[in-house]
Design an enzyme around this catalytic site. Structure first.
Site, PDB file in Angstrom:
ATOM      1  N   GLN A 145      -3.434  -1.266   2.536  1.00 43.72           N
ATOM      2  CA  GLN A 145      -3.113  -0.553   3.769  1.00 43.72           C
ATOM      3  C   GLN A 145      -3.788  -1.252   4.934  1.00 43.72           C
ATOM      4  OE1 GLN A 145      -4.997   3.224   4.183  1.00 43.72           O
ATOM      5  NE2 GLN A 145      -3.813   3.852   5.961  1.00 43.72           N
ATOM      6  N   GLY A 146      -3.020  -1.948   5.749  1.00 41.58           N
ATOM      7  CA  GLY A 146      -3.561  -2.709   6.863  1.00 41.58           C
ATOM      8  C   GLY A 146      -3.490  -1.957   8.180  1.00 41.58           C
ATOM      9  N   SER A 206      -6.843  -0.420   9.966  1.00 47.37           N
ATOM     10  CA  SER A 206      -8.059  -0.631  10.754  1.00 47.37           C
ATOM     11  C   SER A 206      -8.253  -2.095  11.130  1.00 47.37           C
ATOM     12  CB  SER A 206      -9.287  -0.143   9.983  1.00 47.37           C
ATOM     13  OG  SER A 206      -9.238   1.258   9.798  1.00 47.37           O
ATOM     14  N   SER A 213      -8.868  -1.706   1.660  1.00 42.09           N
ATOM     15  CA  SER A 213      -9.237  -1.473   0.264  1.00 42.09           C
ATOM     16  C   SER A 213      -8.325  -2.239  -0.690  1.00 42.09           C
ATOM     17  CB  SER A 213      -9.161   0.022  -0.058  1.00 42.09           C
ATOM     18  OG  SER A 213     -10.043   0.756   0.754  1.00 42.09           O
ATOM     19  N   GLU A 247       0.010  14.186   3.427  1.00 41.71           N
ATOM     20  CA  GLU A 247      -0.875  14.630   2.353  1.00 41.71           C
ATOM     21  C   GLU A 247      -2.128  15.216   2.992  1.00 41.71           C
ATOM     22  OE1 GLU A 247      -0.466  14.819  -0.912  1.00 41.71           O
ATOM     23  OE2 GLU A 247       1.597  14.161  -0.693  1.00 41.71           O
TER      24      GLU A 247
END
Length: 399
Positions: A128-129, A131, A163, A246
């Site tokens: 997940q890019g 930040s 991550s 979510e």
């Protein structure tokens, strides 16, 4: 409100528990329970996803037409709770809980057909890019650019705290495609092949000995325009949808319930001053307070799932769950370490080639310090506690 005492729900719980007992490989369960790292191995995650997918339960929370189970929110709660209680590997949340809902809601038919089966079957790990240096919780200030040249986006910039990027085959990125409009309006949502020329991943050593977090550098990375999700300039909207979709997961309620049981187990096995830690009045009082707080958090989650009318926006409730959930993660892991006493200072070097812990380590010892250290960041990642309080003040109280 006795949702979990509904006879039908209790029957569903028994069905799910029996299903997990049947399909979860014992060796996988053992690795998850005694792992010394914070995360399950990528291989176990992917193998577990394939097992669940064969039984139609890999993405139970998705709509049925995309492979979901059409379960109620309460059934999904029970399903996730039982998975954690059974020490099953966690999902690849990037694919199943973040990208997937964005794709089936806003993505083109071509993107759905290409990537949704891949996500369901655990065929790849997702990064997940979002930040960037100086643009963590303030995503609107991101600077990574994507310029459309013909039918290709040329991407330049840097992401951080990504991550699992060192293991990811694909990633979904927020990029700036228009610098002439309001910051939120110029952001787009792009899927990038992590093996593309110009993508460089550098792991960041962590205090717990792992290097799961990464920096990602993008230097003239060429991305086919068809890998744009939805419309140009709508990335901010999609990112908010992703984070709100979510809204209860940021509480980490399933994880915390499992780890509190583990703290109880440790306290029963460890001694201090000639008696079991669990018999120490001060420890018992502290444990009881954390347990009460966790029960309160659980019922707060259930109230959100039941769409209880509170007079406040659900996004405000999500911030409350994130704040309290992250604080409890830290409190619970400290209960574990304090029960272990000096044993919590024993160091084990994590990594795929590291030897197994010494045979004199009890099952409840390895990994506790590693996980406690990484949870110190729980009040930072996913939106810092301070930012969450600002969101709460604005949405709930108009401050």
């Amino acid at each position: 409100m006795e949702l979990l005492h509904d006879p039908e729900l209790e029957g569903f719980r028994k069905e799910i528990r029996a299903f997990i007992d049947e399909v979860l490989p014992p060796e996988m369960k053992a690795r998850q329970r005694t792992k010394v790292q914070n995360n399950a191995t990528i291989q176990d995650q992917q193998d577990w996803m394939r097992i669940l997918n064969r039984h139609g339960r890999a993405v139970a929370h998705w709509p049925k037409e995309h492979g979901g189970c059409d379960w109620t929110p309460q059934q999904l709660f029970i399903f996730n709770e039982e998975l954690y209680a059974a020490d099953a590997p966690e999902f690849d949340w990037g694919g199943t809980h973040m990208l997937g809902p964005v794709l089936y809601t806003f993505g083109s038919q071509a993107l759905r057909e290409r990537f949704l089966p891949m996500i369901r079957n655990g065929d790849t790990y997702w990064a997940q890019g979002f930040s960037e240096p100086g643009s963590g919780s303030d995503l609107a200030s991101l600077r990574t650019s994507a310029e459309l040249v013909g039918d290709t986006y040329v991407v330049n910039g840097q992401k951080i705290w990504t991550s699992g990027a060192a293991h990811a085959r694909w990633g979904f990125f927020l990029v700036r495609t228009d610098k002439t409009v309001k910051p939120q309006k110029g952001i787009s949502f792009l899927i990038i092949d992590m093996a593309s020329p110009g993508v460089t991943v550098r792991q960041i050593p962590q205090i717990n000995g792992e290097a799961h977090l990464c920096e990602v550098f993008l230097d003239n990375v060429e991305v086919p325009a068809e890998q744009l999700v939805g419309e140009p300039g709508m990335g901010w909207t999609y990112a908010k949808f992703l984070l709100e979709h979510e809204r209860t997961t940021s509480s980490f309620i399933y994880w915390s319930k499992r780890e509190l049981e583990r703290a109880k187990e440790i306290a029963r096995h460890e001694t201090a001053g000639g008696r079991r830690v669990c018999d120490d009045p001060a420890y018992r009082a502290r444990f009881a307070r954390v347990q009460a707080d966790l029960i309160a958090l659980e019922w707060s989650v259930l109230r959100v799932l039941a769409h209880e009318e509170t007079g406040f926006p659900e996004a405000a409730a999500a911030s409350v769950l994130k704040i309290r959930g992250s604080e409890l993660q830290q409190e619970i892991t400290m209960l574990q370490l304090d029960a272990l006493g000096a044993k919590s200072l024993r160091y084990y070097e994590p990594g795929p080639d590291a030897p197994a812990p010494s045979a004199d380590w009890a099952e409840h010892v390895p990994g506790r310090t590693t996980i406690a250290l990484i949870t110190r960041a729980a009040t930072i990642y996913g939106g810092t506690k301070q930012v969450q309080k600002n969101i709460l003040a604005k949405l709930a109280y108009g401050l």
